[in-house]
Design an enzyme around this catalytic site. Structure first.
Site, PDB file in Angstrom:
ATOM      1  N   THR A 197       0.852  -1.188   0.000  1.00  0.00           N
ATOM      2  CA  THR A 197       0.000   0.000   0.000  1.00  0.00           C
ATOM      3  C   THR A 197       0.885   1.234   0.000  1.00  0.00           C
ATOM      4  O   THR A 197       1.972   1.244   0.558  1.00  0.00           O
ATOM      5  CB  THR A 197      -0.891   0.071   1.253  1.00  0.00           C
ATOM      6  OG1 THR A 197      -0.021   0.077   2.386  1.00  0.00           O
ATOM      7  CG2 THR A 197      -1.839  -1.089   1.333  1.00  0.00           C
TER       8      THR A 197
ATOM      9  N   LYS B 267     -12.884  18.490  11.106  1.00  0.00           N
ATOM     10  CA  LYS B 267     -13.707  18.578  12.312  1.00  0.00           C
ATOM     11  C   LYS B 267     -13.805  20.044  12.711  1.00  0.00           C
ATOM     12  O   LYS B 267     -12.833  20.638  13.137  1.00  0.00           O
ATOM     13  CB  LYS B 267     -13.061  17.755  13.431  1.00  0.00           C
ATOM     14  CG  LYS B 267     -13.931  17.651  14.643  1.00  0.00           C
ATOM     15  CD  LYS B 267     -13.631  16.356  15.388  1.00  0.00           C
ATOM     16  CE  LYS B 267     -14.546  16.177  16.526  1.00  0.00           C
ATOM     17  NZ  LYS B 267     -15.677  15.777  16.718  1.00  0.00           N
TER      18      LYS B 267
ATOM     19  N   TRP C  37     -18.691  17.493  11.340  1.00  0.00           N
ATOM     20  CA  TRP C  37     -17.754  17.017  10.317  1.00  0.00           C
ATOM     21  C   TRP C  37     -18.042  17.691   8.981  1.00  0.00           C
ATOM     22  O   TRP C  37     -19.205  17.829   8.596  1.00  0.00           O
ATOM     23  CB  TRP C  37     -17.895  15.514  10.124  1.00  0.00           C
ATOM     24  CG  TRP C  37     -17.508  14.709  11.315  1.00  0.00           C
ATOM     25  CD1 TRP C  37     -18.356  14.102  12.198  1.00  0.00           C
ATOM     26  CD2 TRP C  37     -16.189  14.416  11.757  1.00  0.00           C
ATOM     27  NE1 TRP C  37     -17.643  13.437  13.158  1.00  0.00           N
ATOM     28  CE2 TRP C  37     -16.295  13.623  12.918  1.00  0.00           C
ATOM     29  CE3 TRP C  37     -14.909  14.750  11.308  1.00  0.00           C
ATOM     30  CZ2 TRP C  37     -15.198  13.154  13.624  1.00  0.00           C
ATOM     31  CZ3 TRP C  37     -13.815  14.273  11.999  1.00  0.00           C
ATOM     32  CH2 TRP C  37     -13.963  13.498  13.146  1.00  0.00           C
TER      33      TRP C  37
ATOM     34  N   GLU D  34      -5.940  -3.352  -0.909  1.00  0.00           N
ATOM     35  CA  GLU D  34      -6.334  -4.541  -0.139  1.00  0.00           C
ATOM     36  C   GLU D  34      -7.524  -5.260  -0.762  1.00  0.00           C
ATOM     37  O   GLU D  34      -7.899  -6.342  -0.309  1.00  0.00           O
ATOM     38  CB  GLU D  34      -6.718  -4.132   1.296  1.00  0.00           C
ATOM     39  CG  GLU D  34      -5.580  -3.628   2.162  1.00  0.00           C
ATOM     40  CD  GLU D  34      -5.311  -2.135   2.009  1.00  0.00           C
ATOM     41  OE1 GLU D  34      -5.739  -1.547   0.987  1.00  0.00           O
ATOM     42  OE2 GLU D  34      -4.668  -1.558   2.901  1.00  0.00           O
TER      43      GLU D  34
HETATM   44  P1  AMP Z   1      -5.009   2.653  -2.692  1.00  0.00           P
HETATM   45  O1  AMP Z   1      -4.885   1.474  -1.811  1.00  0.00           O
HETATM   46  O2  AMP Z   1      -3.766   3.436  -2.872  1.00  0.00           O
HETATM   47  O3  AMP Z   1      -5.604   2.318  -4.005  1.00  0.00           O
HETATM   48  O4  AMP Z   1      -6.030   3.655  -1.996  1.00  0.00           O
HETATM   49  C1  AMP Z   1      -7.315   3.250  -1.638  1.00  0.00           C
HETATM   50  C2  AMP Z   1      -8.120   4.438  -1.200  1.00  0.00           C
HETATM   51  O5  AMP Z   1      -8.384   5.299  -2.312  1.00  0.00           O
HETATM   52  C3  AMP Z   1      -9.487   4.101  -0.673  1.00  0.00           C
HETATM   53  O6  AMP Z   1      -9.437   3.671   0.669  1.00  0.00           O
HETATM   54  C4  AMP Z   1     -10.217   5.401  -0.843  1.00  0.00           C
HETATM   55  O7  AMP Z   1      -9.918   6.312   0.199  1.00  0.00           O
HETATM   56  C5  AMP Z   1      -9.630   5.949  -2.112  1.00  0.00           C
HETATM   57  N1  AMP Z   1     -10.530   5.656  -3.228  1.00  0.00           N
HETATM   58  C6  AMP Z   1     -10.437   4.661  -4.133  1.00  0.00           C
HETATM   59  N2  AMP Z   1     -11.431   4.745  -5.037  1.00  0.00           N
HETATM   60  C7  AMP Z   1     -12.175   5.820  -4.695  1.00  0.00           C
HETATM   61  C8  AMP Z   1     -13.345   6.433  -5.234  1.00  0.00           C
HETATM   62  N3  AMP Z   1     -13.927   5.984  -6.314  1.00  0.00           N
HETATM   63  N4  AMP Z   1     -13.830   7.515  -4.588  1.00  0.00           N
HETATM   64  C9  AMP Z   1     -13.254   7.998  -3.473  1.00  0.00           C
HETATM   65  N5  AMP Z   1     -12.143   7.483  -2.935  1.00  0.00           N
HETATM   66  C10 AMP Z   1     -11.606   6.402  -3.532  1.00  0.00           C
END
Ligand code: AMP
Length: 557
Positions: free
Chosen positions: A200, A455, A460, A346
């Site tokens: 990640t 916040k 929020w 994940e």
């Molecule tokens: P990553 O593991 O780097 O792909 O990041 C995952 C995170 O990206 C998720 O937990 C979300 O916070 C954000 N994310 C992924 N897809 C979306 C989406 N369509 N809209 C908003 N946030 C997203």
């Protein structure tokens, strides 16, 4: 009892009927099945890769499959053992696709390294994963030099991505393939063993490794072919723009190979114009990327209307962060359908899809746009819930809770990181760290990452809602909203804005524009104008960096 062992006997020793008797073949869901079918059924389908100098290399599935097998054979002949990690430092191109299939076909784990990370972070990840071998693009060798004092690979093979002769002193990927034994036979693979691995790109804490099983990658691919998800098919020309080092390029290389779609790889050029050149010249019908890519594409289209002749019905999958509604409207105006999905490293990564339901299709265009900007409904074999403490929040479309996910392609743990066990609940769900509301029809709306929620005075504010509304202003190209410490309210929103060329709105104008949609206390107290919003290693807005930049911001009293 292991499945299949007792097949043929209807009765177990207790006298009860064996529930597995007389059902289907025990046929594992493994990646070589996808590769070999592609070689048999689609040998002549094209694979196109753009090199760093923007020239284009053309090949086809028969050649790709032959080379992927040779890679598996060559690695095994070089001493690769079952479960070893083979790392890649590569852009998006056919050589990387060969590794996507060739490494797992040898019974090993493809570990795609994010070439945009800081060398120290990369070194940590390489050591933690205990990567044995490395496949690296020739153009990325300077990056390896920065790592050389910190990590050790047993063997490094250099891929001729630039098309230039190999620099002296390195082992060549082409020789590895050319010297591979011709009598390669696939090892027998279990569908639950790991095929790939990705860390990640978290901005807090240690990077965390996720291991993807063959089964998860196959089921994830099957799901992407459904009409209500992405409907990926043989008729598509798929341009894989999401980085192959970020969450399996969102599964696109696997599903494109499964259905036999023509594949197009952009190499390192992802600015709006270079991207559009390739979309037009290869008649692409489906592509993927984070919102910042589509913001660049829309900007280029608006500045040069009519310059690119795109394939009719082009679909662009957007995920990774929340796309503003204005992006859906803007791209529709150019005949491009923006599809929306949500996922994480994940979750392999695609877990929910934003296709409009028949009910929604009968609603007004405005309602449809706001629905498309939401993150859609859970895919089959994925479950979502939103939790406030240990209570599930109602599906009323407004109550926020932390999004939890479980399912057939959701990680069960991080690789060798027992201290992160608390990201999974006792009852087997993964805590995403995203804050979301769920509508009565199951559509999720991500309000924020929990750490990005602002916040203010006990309430929020969703930074995503405010920045997406701002990006609908005609003078705003990009906007990110962050919470900055405030002596009275705890935090207040600060908007960081990039203007379109040649225009400069005033803060009052922007505040007034937002006031139509938000309560006064939700409006940003200040606007700052900058040339570019910093990006993460996978191209999202980097809010952690913005928070650092404005950490000693002084509010006017
Ligand atoms: P990553 O593991 O780097 O792909 O990041 C995952 C995170 O990206 C998720 O937990 C979300 O916070 C954000 N994310 C992924 N897809 C979306 C989406 N369509 N809209 C908003 N946030 C997203």
């Amino acid at each position: 009892m292991p499945r299949g062992v007792e097949k043929g006997s209807a009765k177990m020793s207790s006298g009860a009927r064996d529930p597995l008797f007389g059902t289907m073949m025990d046929f594992p869901l493994v990646l070589p099945q996808i590769l070999e079918r592609a070689a048999r059924i689609f040998p002549k389908v094209e694979i196109v890769s753009r090199r760093p100098d923007k020239s284009v290399a053309r090949s086809h599935y028969a050649d790709f499959a032959r080379r992927a097998r040779a890679l598996a054979a060559g690695l095994l002949a070089s001493g690769l053992r079952r479960g070893d990690r083979v790392a890649t430092l590569q852009w998006n191109h056919q050589f990387h696709l060969e590794a996507y299939f060739g490494v797992p076909a040898a019974g090993a784990i493809l570990h795609t390294l994010n070439l945009r990370l800081h060398p120290d972070e990369l070194a940590f990840i390489i050591q933690h994963a205990a990567d044995r071998f490395l496949l690296i693009d020739d153009v990325l060798l300077p990056l390896l030099e920065k790592l050389s004092s910190k990590v050790h690979f047993e063997r490094v093979w250099v891929v001729p991505f630039s098309g230039q002769p190999l620099p002296a002193g390195w082992e060549s990927y082409e020789s590895l393939l050319a010297g591979a034994p011709a009598d390669f036979k696939y090892p027998t693979l279990n569908e639950n063993e790991a095929a790939a691995m990705c860390y990640t790109s978290g901005t807090t804490g240690k990077p965390k490794g996720v291991l993807y099983s063959h089964r998860a990658l196959v089921l994830h691919s099957m799901n992407m072919t459904a009409a209500d998800t992405l409907a990926v098919s043989e008729r598509d020309v798929v341009l894989i723009a999401a980085s192959m080092f970020h969450a399996n390029a969102w599964g696109f290389p696997y599903v494109a190979t499964m259905v036999g779609a023509k594949q197009v790889f952009p190499g390192p050029h992802l600015d709006g114009e270079s991207f559009l050149d390739l979309l037009a010249s290869e008649r692409v019908t489906l592509t993927n990327g984070v919102p910042t890519i589509w913001i660049g594409v829309l900007d280029a289209l608006n500045r040069n209307p009519g310059r690119w002749k795109l394939a009719p019905g082009l679909r662009e999958l957007c995920a990774g962060s929340a796309p503003p509604e204005a992006l859906f409207r803007g791209l529709d105006g150019h005949g491009i359908e923006l599809l929306h999905a949500w996922g994480m490293t994940e979750t392999t990564p695609l877990a929910s899809f934003g296709r409009l339901s028949p009910v929604m299709r009968r609603r007004s265009p405005d309602e449809q746009y706001s629905a498309r900007a939401m993150q859609g409904r859970e895919a089959p074999f994925v479950n979502l819930r939103a939790m406030a403490g240990d209570q599930e929040v109602p599906w009323d479309g407004c109550t926020l809770g932390e999004l939890h996910v479980r399912g057939a392609w959701i990680a069960a743990s991080y690789y060798e990181l027992p201290e992160a066990r608390d990201r999974w609940t006792e009852d087997g769900w993964f805590r995403t760290g995203d804050v979301a509301a769920i509508s009565p029809d199951g559509t999720i709306r991500i309000a924020d990452r929990s750490k990005d929620l602002i916040k203010s005075g006990g309430e929020w504010i969703s930074s995503v809602d405010v920045e997406n509304a701002l990006m609908a202003h005609p003078a705003v190209k990009e906007a990110a909203v962050i919470g900055v410490a405030h002596p009275k309210w705890q935090e207040r929103p600060l908007a960081v804005v990039v203007c379109r060329e040649g225009v400069q709105p005033t803060p009052d104008e922007l505040r007034e524009f937002l006031a139509a949609r938000f309560a006064k206390w939700q409006l940003p107290d200040a606007f700052v104008f900058i040339a570019e919003i910093p990006r993460t290693s996978v191209g999202k807005f980097q809010k952690s960096r913005l928070r650092e930049m404005y950490s000693d911001w002084k509010w006017e009293s």
